[in-house]
Design a protein around this motif. Structure first.
Motif, PDB file in Angstrom:
ATOM      1  N   ASP A   1       0.805  -1.222   0.000  1.00 32.12           N
ATOM      2  CA  ASP A   1       0.000   0.000   0.000  1.00 32.12           C
ATOM      3  C   ASP A   1       0.841   1.276   0.000  1.00 32.12           C
ATOM      4  N   GLY A   2       2.174   1.114  -0.107  1.00 31.74           N
ATOM      5  CA  GLY A   2       3.030   2.276  -0.231  1.00 31.74           C
ATOM      6  C   GLY A   2       3.552   2.853   1.063  1.00 31.74           C
ATOM      7  N   ARG A   3       3.222   2.248   2.190  1.00 30.02           N
ATOM      8  CA  ARG A   3       3.675   2.852   3.445  1.00 30.02           C
ATOM      9  C   ARG A   3       5.170   2.603   3.709  1.00 30.02           C
ATOM     10  N   TYR A   4       5.753   1.605   3.042  1.00 29.18           N
ATOM     11  CA  TYR A   4       7.179   1.325   3.202  1.00 29.18           C
ATOM     12  C   TYR A   4       7.906   1.580   1.892  1.00 29.18           C
ATOM     13  N   ARG A   5       9.048   2.223   1.992  1.00 29.09           N
ATOM     14  CA  ARG A   5       9.768   2.605   0.773  1.00 29.09           C
ATOM     15  C   ARG A   5      10.551   1.448   0.160  1.00 29.09           C
ATOM     16  N   ARG A   6      10.879   0.450   0.972  1.00 30.65           N
ATOM     17  CA  ARG A   6      11.681  -0.667   0.468  1.00 30.65           C
ATOM     18  C   ARG A   6      10.816  -1.887   0.189  1.00 30.65           C
ATOM     19  N   PRO A   7      10.870  -2.433  -1.016  1.00 36.48           N
ATOM     20  CA  PRO A   7      10.205  -3.719  -1.250  1.00 36.48           C
ATOM     21  C   PRO A   7      10.960  -4.840  -0.547  1.00 36.48           C
TER      22      PRO A   7
ATOM     23  N   SER B   1      20.955 -10.021  -7.752  1.00 39.41           N
ATOM     24  CA  SER B   1      21.415  -8.674  -8.103  1.00 39.41           C
ATOM     25  C   SER B   1      20.933  -8.278  -9.495  1.00 39.41           C
ATOM     26  N   ALA B   2      20.887  -9.247 -10.424  1.00 43.66           N
ATOM     27  CA  ALA B   2      20.378  -8.963 -11.764  1.00 43.66           C
ATOM     28  C   ALA B   2      18.893  -8.603 -11.725  1.00 43.66           C
ATOM     29  N   LEU B   3      18.144  -9.237 -10.831  1.00 42.28           N
ATOM     30  CA  LEU B   3      16.734  -8.900 -10.679  1.00 42.28           C
ATOM     31  C   LEU B   3      16.578  -7.469 -10.156  1.00 42.28           C
ATOM     32  N   LEU B   4      17.417  -7.071  -9.213  1.00 47.69           N
ATOM     33  CA  LEU B   4      17.360  -5.691  -8.716  1.00 47.69           C
ATOM     34  C   LEU B   4      17.674  -4.706  -9.835  1.00 47.69           C
ATOM     35  N   ASP B   5      18.624  -5.086 -10.699  1.00 42.06           N
ATOM     36  CA  ASP B   5      18.915  -4.265 -11.881  1.00 42.06           C
ATOM     37  C   ASP B   5      17.693  -4.180 -12.791  1.00 42.06           C
ATOM     38  N   GLU B   6      17.088  -5.331 -13.057  1.00 38.64           N
ATOM     39  CA  GLU B   6      15.938  -5.404 -13.959  1.00 38.64           C
ATOM     40  C   GLU B   6      14.806  -4.498 -13.484  1.00 38.64           C
ATOM     41  N   LEU B   7      14.560  -4.486 -12.178  1.00 37.43           N
ATOM     42  CA  LEU B   7      13.455  -3.718 -11.616  1.00 37.43           C
ATOM     43  C   LEU B   7      13.868  -2.307 -11.194  1.00 37.43           C
ATOM     44  N   GLU B   8      15.143  -1.992 -11.393  1.00 37.40           N
ATOM     45  CA  GLU B   8      15.688  -0.665 -11.056  1.00 37.40           C
ATOM     46  C   GLU B   8      15.374  -0.280  -9.606  1.00 37.40           C
ATOM     47  N   LEU B   9      15.695  -1.209  -8.712  1.00 29.89           N
ATOM     48  CA  LEU B   9      15.424  -0.999  -7.291  1.00 29.89           C
ATOM     49  C   LEU B   9      16.667  -0.436  -6.606  1.00 29.89           C
TER      50      LEU B   9
ATOM     51  N   ALA C   1       9.570  -3.868   9.116  1.00 31.28           N
ATOM     52  CA  ALA C   1       8.923  -2.589   9.414  1.00 31.28           C
ATOM     53  C   ALA C   1       9.832  -1.721  10.278  1.00 31.28           C
ATOM     54  N   TYR C   2      10.441  -2.334  11.290  1.00 35.37           N
ATOM     55  CA  TYR C   2      11.357  -1.590  12.154  1.00 35.37           C
ATOM     56  C   TYR C   2      12.569  -1.107  11.377  1.00 35.37           C
ATOM     57  N   SER C   3      13.118  -1.952  10.509  1.00 33.00           N
ATOM     58  CA  SER C   3      14.284  -1.569   9.725  1.00 33.00           C
ATOM     59  C   SER C   3      13.975  -0.413   8.786  1.00 33.00           C
ATOM     60  N   ASP C   4      12.737  -0.355   8.296  1.00 33.48           N
ATOM     61  CA  ASP C   4      12.341   0.687   7.350  1.00 33.48           C
ATOM     62  C   ASP C   4      12.035   2.009   8.038  1.00 33.48           C
ATOM     63  N   THR C   5      11.346   1.951   9.185  1.00 33.23           N
ATOM     64  CA  THR C   5      10.861   3.172   9.831  1.00 33.23           C
ATOM     65  C   THR C   5      11.692   3.609  11.034  1.00 33.23           C
TER      66      THR C   5
ATOM     67  N   ALA D   1       0.750  -6.228   5.698  1.00 29.08           N
ATOM     68  CA  ALA D   1       1.487  -5.272   6.524  1.00 29.08           C
ATOM     69  C   ALA D   1       1.835  -4.000   5.763  1.00 29.08           C
ATOM     70  N   GLY D   2       1.713  -4.027   4.424  1.00 27.67           N
ATOM     71  CA  GLY D   2       1.968  -2.833   3.631  1.00 27.67           C
ATOM     72  C   GLY D   2       3.134  -2.913   2.683  1.00 27.67           C
ATOM     73  N   PHE D   3       3.873  -4.026   2.708  1.00 20.01           N
ATOM     74  CA  PHE D   3       5.069  -4.156   1.868  1.00 20.01           C
ATOM     75  C   PHE D   3       4.718  -4.570   0.440  1.00 20.01           C
ATOM     76  N   THR D   4       5.475  -4.043  -0.515  1.00 24.66           N
ATOM     77  CA  THR D   4       5.534  -4.644  -1.838  1.00 24.66           C
ATOM     78  C   THR D   4       6.484  -5.831  -1.740  1.00 24.66           C
ATOM     79  N   VAL D   5       6.074  -6.977  -2.284  1.00 26.64           N
ATOM     80  CA  VAL D   5       6.832  -8.224  -2.150  1.00 26.64           C
ATOM     81  C   VAL D   5       7.207  -8.735  -3.530  1.00 26.64           C
TER      82      VAL D   5
END
Length: 269
Positions: A21-27, A88-96, A254-258, A54-58
């Motif tokens: 739902d966008g509440r966390y910046r990190r997938p 790491s290639a997947l992170l490149d692919e999705l530009e994360l 959630a704790y690591s993000d906020t 919980a609000g995460f993009t997975v």
């Protein structure tokens, strides 16, 4: 719906994205264990549902040799280090630019390798592993013989399967796996020592209370600066499916993000 991208060596790899739902910046990126796939390890037990609620993009990847990804039968194209390059290639692919990463069993080894080399990993959770990482650089070799597991997967007669291989044989059948590809995965080169001292991100170690493959998880946690250890009920196959595993994962990310210590969800999945 699953999507395919191409690994650095040209192998097609499958992954699925569930939007939060966008509440966390990190997938949250998930890497499953050996002989399973993203569906068996993360979707069916409810972990994806818990994290999305919980609000995460997975984002869940099917490792090479598993699930809907390519399944060559050559051990030379496998190994946890190769799988780490796939992440790491997947992170490149999705530009994360940054992610939280979680892995279970084989996926935990892969995730540790990724986190020790890729700065886009900002928080890490590993489950189903323990002191074997410290002593052997992978799954505890005192409890698991890779060649015995490979032979058990390929055996035509169940009577020829040693007891240690039977849970993996059952898991492979549940996942509809290609057993020749899985045997090749087991016969691939080991990654060697993992640079645990290179890990500087918040890290959670999750271990089943009766998981022999995750023996002495406190030694693994002690080898990673600032790592936190959480034990959950269950053995190697059951721990990841226990609601306490999903809840601990969601709360930690959630704790690591906020930076705020508060439950990410109101009740277990």
């Amino acid at each position: 719906m699953p999507t395919t991208f191409t690994a650095p060596d040209g192998l097609p790899l499958s992954y699925t994205v569930w939007e939060g739902d966008g509440r966390y910046r990190r997938p949250v990126v998930l890497h499953h264990g050996f002989a399973a796939d993203a569906d068996v390890t993360w979707v069916r037990p409810g972990l994806v549902d818990t994290l999305v609620r919980a609000g995460f993009t997975v984002i869940a990847l099917d490792a090479r040799g598993h699930g809907a990804s390519g399944k060559p039968h050559d051990p030379a194209v496998y190994g946890e280090a190769v799988m780490a390059a796939d992440v790491s290639a997947l992170l490149d692919e999705l530009e994360l630019p940054e992610v939280c990463l979680a892995g279970y069993s084989m996926g935990a080894i892969v995730s540790l390798l990724v986190a020790s080399n890729d700065r886009r990993v900002r928080c890490l959770a590993v489950g189903g592993v323990g002191a074997g990482i410290v002593d052997f650089g992978g799954v505890d070799a005192r409890e698991l013989d890779r060649e015995q597991i490979a032979a058990g997967l390929l055996a035509q007669d169940r009577a020829d399967v040693l007891p240690a291989a039977r849970p993996f044989r059952r898991l492979a059948r549940r996942a509809g796996a290609d057993v020749e590809a899985l045997a090749a995965v087991l016969r691939a080169p080991s990654p060697g020592p993992i640079r645990l001292s290179a890990l500087s991100v918040p890290t959670l170690v999750l271990a089943g209370e009766s998981d022999q493959l995750a023996a002495e998880p406190e030694r693994l946690a002690a080898a990673i600066a600032g790592a936190r250890l959480v034990r959950v009920p269950g053995d190697h196959m059951a721990a990841v499916a226990h609601p306490a595993f999903a809840t601990a994962l969601a709360d930690f990310f959630a704790y690591s993000d906020t930076g705020e210590f508060r439950p990410a969800i109101s009740s277990p999945a």
